[in-house]
Design a protein around this motif. Sequence first.
Motif, mmCIF file in Angstrom:
data_model
loop_
_atom_site.group_PDB
_atom_site.id
_atom_site.type_symbol
_atom_site.label_atom_id
_atom_site.label_comp_id
_atom_site.label_asym_id
_atom_site.label_seq_id
_atom_site.Cartn_x
_atom_site.Cartn_y
_atom_site.Cartn_z
ATOM 1 N N GLU A 140 0.902 -1.337 0.009
ATOM 2 C CA GLU A 140 -0.022 0.066 0.062
ATOM 3 C C GLU A 140 0.672 1.170 0.165
ATOM 4 O O GLU A 140 0.490 2.327 -0.508
ATOM 5 N N ARG A 141 1.957 1.116 0.398
ATOM 6 C CA ARG A 141 3.078 2.451 0.736
ATOM 7 C C ARG A 141 3.717 2.720 -0.798
ATOM 8 O O ARG A 141 3.793 3.910 -1.152
ATOM 9 N N ILE A 142 3.747 1.813 -1.461
ATOM 10 C CA ILE A 142 4.260 2.080 -2.832
ATOM 11 C C ILE A 142 3.045 2.130 -3.927
ATOM 12 O O ILE A 142 3.163 2.367 -5.057
ATOM 13 N N GLY A 143 1.994 2.251 -3.426
ATOM 14 C CA GLY A 143 0.718 2.625 -4.262
ATOM 15 C C GLY A 143 -0.060 1.339 -4.811
ATOM 16 O O GLY A 143 -0.900 1.532 -5.497
ATOM 17 N N HIS A 144 -0.008 0.125 -4.508
ATOM 18 C CA HIS A 144 -0.685 -0.946 -4.887
ATOM 19 C C HIS A 144 -1.822 -0.987 -4.170
ATOM 20 O O HIS A 144 -1.836 -0.238 -3.025
ATOM 21 N N ARG A 145 -2.871 -1.432 -4.739
ATOM 22 C CA ARG A 145 -4.143 -1.628 -4.082
ATOM 23 C C ARG A 145 -4.470 -3.107 -4.308
ATOM 24 O O ARG A 145 -4.121 -3.984 -5.338
ATOM 25 N N HIS A 146 -5.322 -3.728 -3.434
ATOM 26 C CA HIS A 146 -5.982 -5.120 -3.531
ATOM 27 C C HIS A 146 -6.778 -5.002 -4.526
ATOM 28 O O HIS A 146 -7.641 -4.335 -4.738
ATOM 29 N N LEU A 147 -6.455 -5.956 -5.546
ATOM 30 C CA LEU A 147 -7.040 -6.243 -6.921
ATOM 31 C C LEU A 147 -8.115 -7.294 -6.762
ATOM 32 O O LEU A 147 -9.377 -7.239 -7.361
ATOM 33 N N ARG A 148 -7.671 -8.428 -6.107
ATOM 34 C CA ARG A 148 -8.435 -9.605 -6.050
ATOM 35 C C ARG A 148 -7.745 -10.631 -5.512
ATOM 36 O O ARG A 148 -6.470 -10.741 -5.097
ATOM 37 N N ASP A 149 -8.393 -11.900 -5.100
ATOM 38 C CA ASP A 149 -7.680 -12.944 -4.431
ATOM 39 C C ASP A 149 -7.606 -13.970 -5.690
ATOM 40 O O ASP A 149 -8.173 -14.028 -6.569
ATOM 41 N N VAL A 150 -6.256 -14.602 -5.718
ATOM 42 C CA VAL A 150 -6.120 -15.435 -6.929
ATOM 43 C C VAL A 150 -5.352 -16.824 -6.332
ATOM 44 O O VAL A 150 -4.940 -16.859 -5.013
ATOM 45 N N GLN A 151 -5.521 -17.856 -6.931
ATOM 46 C CA GLN A 151 -4.598 -19.010 -6.620
ATOM 47 C C GLN A 151 -3.266 -19.014 -7.285
ATOM 48 O O GLN A 151 -3.065 -18.679 -8.104
ATOM 49 N N TYR A 152 -2.409 -19.380 -6.254
ATOM 50 C CA TYR A 152 -0.809 -19.385 -6.621
ATOM 51 C C TYR A 152 -0.125 -20.458 -5.500
ATOM 52 O O TYR A 152 -0.309 -20.332 -4.529
ATOM 53 N N GLY A 153 0.545 -21.220 -6.149
ATOM 54 C CA GLY A 153 1.026 -22.238 -5.385
ATOM 55 C C GLY A 153 0.362 -22.987 -4.545
ATOM 56 O O GLY A 153 0.665 -23.472 -3.494
ATOM 57 N N GLY A 154 -0.917 -23.330 -5.290
ATOM 58 C CA GLY A 154 -1.765 -24.261 -4.581
ATOM 59 C C GLY A 154 -2.308 -23.606 -2.930
ATOM 60 O O GLY A 154 -3.237 -24.121 -2.413
ATOM 61 N N ARG A 155 -2.327 -22.180 -3.094
ATOM 62 C CA ARG A 155 -3.033 -21.362 -2.020
ATOM 63 C C ARG A 155 -3.616 -20.332 -2.558
ATOM 64 O O ARG A 155 -3.439 -19.595 -3.531
ATOM 65 N N THR A 156 -4.686 -19.679 -1.819
ATOM 66 C CA THR A 156 -5.338 -18.386 -2.058
ATOM 67 C C THR A 156 -4.480 -17.347 -1.716
ATOM 68 O O THR A 156 -4.073 -17.232 -0.160
ATOM 69 N N VAL A 157 -4.181 -16.246 -2.288
ATOM 70 C CA VAL A 157 -3.339 -15.331 -2.030
ATOM 71 C C VAL A 157 -3.864 -13.968 -2.467
ATOM 72 O O VAL A 157 -4.854 -13.912 -3.287
ATOM 73 N N HIS A 158 -3.450 -12.807 -1.836
ATOM 74 C CA HIS A 158 -4.045 -11.703 -2.242
ATOM 75 C C HIS A 158 -3.196 -10.905 -3.397
ATOM 76 O O HIS A 158 -1.808 -11.140 -3.528
ATOM 77 N N LEU A 159 -3.809 -10.715 -4.387
ATOM 78 C CA LEU A 159 -3.021 -10.094 -5.708
ATOM 79 C C LEU A 159 -3.195 -8.313 -5.267
ATOM 80 O O LEU A 159 -4.244 -7.865 -5.478
ATOM 81 N N TYR A 160 -2.143 -7.794 -5.111
ATOM 82 C CA TYR A 160 -2.051 -6.250 -4.878
ATOM 83 C C TYR A 160 -1.442 -5.955 -6.421
ATOM 84 O O TYR A 160 -0.607 -6.407 -7.043
ATOM 85 N N GLY A 161 -1.702 -4.576 -6.847
ATOM 86 C CA GLY A 161 -1.041 -4.270 -7.862
ATOM 87 C C GLY A 161 -1.251 -2.471 -8.230
ATOM 88 O O GLY A 161 -2.039 -1.983 -7.671
ATOM 89 N N GLN A 162 -0.858 -2.184 -9.360
ATOM 90 C CA GLN A 162 -1.248 -0.715 -9.933
ATOM 91 C C GLN A 162 -0.886 -0.766 -11.365
ATOM 92 O O GLN A 162 0.018 -1.729 -11.946
ATOM 93 N N ARG A 163 -1.524 -0.065 -12.164
ATOM 94 C CA ARG A 163 -1.171 0.134 -13.573
ATOM 95 C C ARG A 163 -0.045 1.663 -13.546
ATOM 96 O O ARG A 163 0.059 2.242 -12.784
ATOM 97 N N ALA A 164 0.738 1.279 -14.765
ATOM 98 C CA ALA A 164 1.449 2.730 -15.212
ATOM 99 C C ALA A 164 0.411 3.950 -15.189
ATOM 100 O O ALA A 164 -0.439 3.816 -15.753
ATOM 101 N N ARG A 165 1.199 4.921 -14.847
ATOM 102 C CA ARG A 165 0.612 6.096 -14.858
ATOM 103 C C ARG A 165 0.648 6.482 -16.613
ATOM 104 O O ARG A 165 1.944 6.719 -16.839
ATOM 105 N N SER A 166 -0.466 6.829 -17.240
ATOM 106 C CA SER A 166 -0.204 7.540 -18.476
ATOM 107 C C SER A 166 0.090 8.844 -18.320
ATOM 108 O O SER A 166 -0.351 9.665 -17.665
ATOM 109 N N THR A 167 1.024 9.155 -19.433
ATOM 110 C CA THR A 167 1.301 10.765 -19.407
ATOM 111 C C THR A 167 0.722 11.229 -20.560
ATOM 112 O O THR A 167 0.727 10.775 -21.745
ATOM 113 N N PRO A 168 0.240 12.526 -20.646
ATOM 114 C CA PRO A 168 -0.402 13.236 -21.923
ATOM 115 C C PRO A 168 0.599 13.220 -22.930
ATOM 116 O O PRO A 168 1.860 13.620 -22.652
#
Length: 169
Positions: A140-168
């Motif tokens: 959260e400090r780097i600007g990620h937000r919780h996107l959804r929960d996903v399966q990874y490595g046989g477990r349910t994990v939180h997927l955090y992330g962010q999109r690149a900022r577009s520049t005009p």
Amino acid sequence: MLETKRLLMRPLTGDDFADYAAMMADPQVAGGLAESVGTSPADAWRSLALFIGHREIRGYSHWALVEKATGRFVGRAGPWRPHGFPGLGVGWCLAREHWGRGYATEAARASLSYCFGELRAPEVVSVILPGNVRSIAVAERIGHRHLRDVQYGGRTVHLYGQRARSTPD
């Protein structure tokens, strides 16, 4: 290689094994990772080799984090996209004696900037175990937000992330 105010972020090498194995031997460190890893020296060897091999295959990987003031190994952080991962990721893992100093956030910010700037990623994610409040706070400090929960490595994990900022244009 990257530098932040307090950290040198250089490629992991076999010379990091003793420090890396000591970090991974701590059950609190290994237990907080989304990837299921053990705490034995053999487990640490395979994990270190995986990051070094990832750099050979993809051209990027986690870096060793070295405290500039002391030259001490702090942990690892950086871009990551192994087979089956849900996107280009940024991850971090620090030896417990370095927790609470802001190093994870510092390294994650530099890694995120590298992903958007050098790798031209449209989106960067982080996979975090539910209950890992320290890593959630870093995300959260780097600007990620919780996107959804996903399966990874046989477990349910939180997927955090962010999109690149577009520049005009």
